[in-house]
Write a protein that holds these residues in place. Structure first.
Motif: not given
Length: 300
Positions: A63-76, A48-55, A24-29
């Motif tokens: 497998r690494p290549e099977e991981r679900i591709e997603c993104s979360m963009m948090i706009t403050i 947030v990135y580590e909370f999602i991807n390391n848990r 999961c790609q995470v961005s905070v704007n």
């Protein structure tokens, strides 16, 4: 091989290797927040990135290549105090299409009710069915929703255990002061998204997710007409659900994720399929009815 076909081999086995589910790609704007220390937003993004991807979120082995591709963009949108923030979050989930390099959107959702507290460098605490903070509950909720939708696209009703997890997050948040968790606040919020997905009255919607992806897109590289037939079935299912109750949140979620793709797919269809699709889309998405006329204007 499909990600889920591999994962299913492990459904009756204990996890042998600790492998996480998400890529999961995470961005905070925070561009809208002027005159504020920016370091906290960088720290938040990393947390947030580590909370999602390391848990570990499921009992399955990915497998690494099977991981679900997603993104979360948090706009403050506002910094209320040193550790209180108002924001919106854009959640995007993608899925690979069999024998192609194409990824299709399963979810493209914006949640504007995202008020949360974050203290820089404090660990993000979370337990299922326990409301600890709006930040971790929000993120966990959408991860379970994404796991459910992803599973539904590979196996008919495969997402049920994940939707149950998401419903647990909603139930735990009922006494929270933050908006988005309660049925009376809106017809299109976190409460109603999981309610719609779990409601047997609208089960055709989830059958449609399977038809669209596993019996539709996944077959199109080998047989375009057969694959389009699976997508036809999905559109009829969504139409059926819309006729059960107009204005459902899941219908809007489907439209937001799929409208551009549907236009592209049916622009090359037979005239009969074009006409049928345009009529369905105008019925379930009347506000954008003229947009679907592009289908009729494209030559086969």
């Amino acid at each position: 091989m499909f990600r889920k076909l591999i994962v299913l081999l492990f459904t009756c086995l204990p996890a042998l290797v600790p492998a996480q589910e998400f890529m999961c790609q995470v961005s905070v704007n925070a561009a809208q927040v002027e005159g504020s220390e920016k370091k906290v937003f960088q720290t938040l993004q990393t947390a947030v990135y580590e909370f999602i991807n390391n848990r570990k979120w499921t009992n399955y082995v990915y497998r690494p290549e099977e991981r679900i591709e997603c993104s979360m963009m948090i706009t403050i949108t506002e910094r209320v105090s040193s550790d209180q923030f108002k924001a919106r979050i854009n959640v995007v989930l993608q899925r690979p299409v069999y024998k192609t390099s194409y990824n299709t959107n399963l979810l493209n959702l914006v949640d504007k009710d995202f008020d949360f507290k974050y203290v820089e460098l404090e660990p993000l605490e979370y337990n299922d069915d326990v409301y600890t903070s709006n930040l971790t509950s929000m993120v966990a909720y959408y991860l379970y929703i994404m796991l459910g939708i992803d599973a539904d696209s590979f196996t008919k009703f495969g997402g049920t255990p994940y939707y149950e997890k998401a419903r647990g997050v909603v139930n735990a948040a009922q006494n929270s002061p933050e908006r988005g968790w309660k049925s009376f606040e809106s017809q299109k919020n976190r409460y109603w998204l999981v309610e719609n997905l779990m409601n047997n009255t609208y089960s055709a919607y989830r059958e449609g997710l399977y038809s669209y992806h596993r019996l539709g897109l996944d077959l199109m590289s080998e047989n375009m007409d057969l694959g389009r037939s699976g997508i036809n079935d999905c559109l009829e299912d969504v139409q059926k659900v819309n006729r059960e109750k107009t204005g459902l949140y899941i219908t809007q979620v489907f439209i937001d994720a799929k409208n551009e793709e549907i236009i592209n797919i049916y622009s090359q269809a037979a005239p009969m399929d074009k006409t049928k699709t345009v009529n369905i889309m105008k019925e379930i998405d009347p506000a954008n009815g003229s947009k679907y006329q592009q289908i009729m204007q494209s030559p086969r």
